[in-house]
Design a protein around this motif. Structure first.
Motif, PDB file in Angstrom:
ATOM      1  N   SER A   1       0.659   8.158   6.002  1.00  0.00           N
ATOM      2  CA  SER A   1       1.288   6.986   6.598  1.00  0.00           C
ATOM      3  C   SER A   1       0.184   6.060   7.080  1.00  0.00           C
ATOM      4  N   GLY A   2       0.574   4.851   7.419  1.00  0.00           N
ATOM      5  CA  GLY A   2      -0.414   3.876   7.861  1.00  0.00           C
ATOM      6  C   GLY A   2      -0.245   2.570   7.122  1.00  0.00           C
ATOM      7  N   PRO A   3      -1.339   1.962   6.691  1.00  0.00           N
ATOM      8  CA  PRO A   3      -1.246   0.647   6.036  1.00  0.00           C
ATOM      9  C   PRO A   3      -0.630   0.743   4.647  1.00  0.00           C
ATOM     10  N   ASP A   4      -0.161  -0.375   4.147  1.00  0.00           N
ATOM     11  CA  ASP A   4       0.411  -0.416   2.799  1.00  0.00           C
ATOM     12  C   ASP A   4      -0.669  -0.391   1.716  1.00  0.00           C
ATOM     13  N   ASP A   5      -1.915  -0.629   2.095  1.00  0.00           N
ATOM     14  CA  ASP A   5      -2.996  -0.701   1.116  1.00  0.00           C
ATOM     15  C   ASP A   5      -4.158   0.231   1.496  1.00  0.00           C
ATOM     16  N   PRO A   6      -3.895   1.530   1.644  1.00  0.00           N
ATOM     17  CA  PRO A   6      -4.970   2.444   2.043  1.00  0.00           C
ATOM     18  C   PRO A   6      -6.075   2.469   0.998  1.00  0.00           C
ATOM     19  N   ARG A   7      -7.322   2.510   1.472  1.00  0.00           N
ATOM     20  CA  ARG A   7      -8.472   2.489   0.569  1.00  0.00           C
ATOM     21  C   ARG A   7      -8.882   3.912   0.238  1.00  0.00           C
ATOM     22  N   ILE A   8      -8.608   4.346  -0.977  1.00  0.00           N
ATOM     23  CA  ILE A   8      -8.989   5.674  -1.410  1.00  0.00           C
ATOM     24  C   ILE A   8     -10.485   5.700  -1.694  1.00  0.00           C
ATOM     25  N   PHE A   9     -11.119   6.823  -1.400  1.00  0.00           N
ATOM     26  CA  PHE A   9     -12.562   6.929  -1.628  1.00  0.00           C
ATOM     27  C   PHE A   9     -12.830   7.326  -3.079  1.00  0.00           C
ATOM     28  N   ALA A  10     -13.765   6.621  -3.680  1.00  0.00           N
ATOM     29  CA  ALA A  10     -14.215   6.953  -5.024  1.00  0.00           C
ATOM     30  C   ALA A  10     -15.632   6.432  -5.160  1.00  0.00           C
ATOM     31  N   ALA A  11     -16.287   6.765  -6.289  1.00  0.00           N
ATOM     32  CA  ALA A  11     -17.644   6.269  -6.519  1.00  0.00           C
ATOM     33  C   ALA A  11     -17.668   4.753  -6.417  1.00  0.00           C
TER      34      ALA A  11
END
Length: 229
Positions: free
Chosen positions: A207-217
């Motif tokens: 849950s949280g923002p509508d645009d969560p920043r997923i971690f990747a290279a």
């Protein structure tokens, strides 16, 4: 075979780490207050005496085992000394003994993620989060090749493979100890994670923002809809 030093090996996540590290080909070293008390750790790690509140013990353990990397999962809701002083001791010992790679597990609610924590969480474990934040800061200014991982609430349930790392302090959720351990093992050799502070959450509880920043290279942005597809 690379050597992995695990502080907090008898804890909820640490036990999974011991097993997964062995399965991943690491020579695993379990740092314990009393090595004689941990004969049942999975993965048959080498158990060494290293109470994080005893700097001489930690120095001796790192010097004698010469690990390639350290993962620290110490801490809890009781005495918070290990969350701050213990982490600082381990970080300083890594510097003295030329152990460059360090991965530290803290918690959502630490550092800049505190701004997104609930009042209930801060009331319950605010002092622990403060101690963990001090440990984070010490590591981040140490000059080591560091990564900080802040998991959501830990679940003692079977791993489901949905644990995900986010380069985003705004997210909330939970994660199983097994899934967290799997993410940590994967981070050890990931150069793109060095210098990053990441959140760890099961996407099924996200849950949280509508645009969560997923971690990747290459850092990306995903939507909730994409996550659940």
């Amino acid at each position: 075979m690379k050597k992995l030093f695990i502080a907090g090996a008898t804890g909820r996540t640490g036990r999974h780490l011991c097993q997964l590290a062995a399965l991943s080909g690491f020579q695993t070293i379990a740092a314990l207050r009393d090595p004689r008390s941990a004969t049942d750790l999975p993965g048959s790690p080498l158990c060494v005496a290293a109470d994080l509140l005893q700097p001489e013990q930690v120095d001796a353990a790192l010097r004698e085992t010469s690990p390639d990397a350290v993962i620290c999962t110490v801490g809890g809701r009781g005495n918070s000394d290990a969350d701050s002083d213990g982490v600082m001791t381990l970080v300083d010992a890594c510097r003295r003994n030329n152990v460059r790679r360090a991965v530290l597990v803290t918690s959502l609610g630490c550092g800049d993620s505190r701004n997104y924590a609930s009042a209930k969480l801060l009331e319950a474990i605010g002092h622990v989060l403060d101690a963990k934040t001090r440990g984070e800061r010490h590591l981040a200014t140490s000059g080591l090749d560091w990564t900080i991982v802040r998991p959501g609430g830990l679940l003692d349930q079977p791993a489901n493979g949905k644990g995900t790392l986010f380069d985003d302090p705004r997210v909330h959720g939970r994660i199983t100890c097994g899934d967290l351990a799997s993410l940590l093992i994967g981070l050890v050799g990931q150069a793109s994670a060095i210098g990053s502070t990441l959140s760890a959450v099961d996407t099924l509880t996200l849950s949280g923002p509508d645009d969560p920043r997923i971690f990747a290279a290459e850092k990306a942005t995903i939507s909730h809809a994409a996550i659940h597809e």
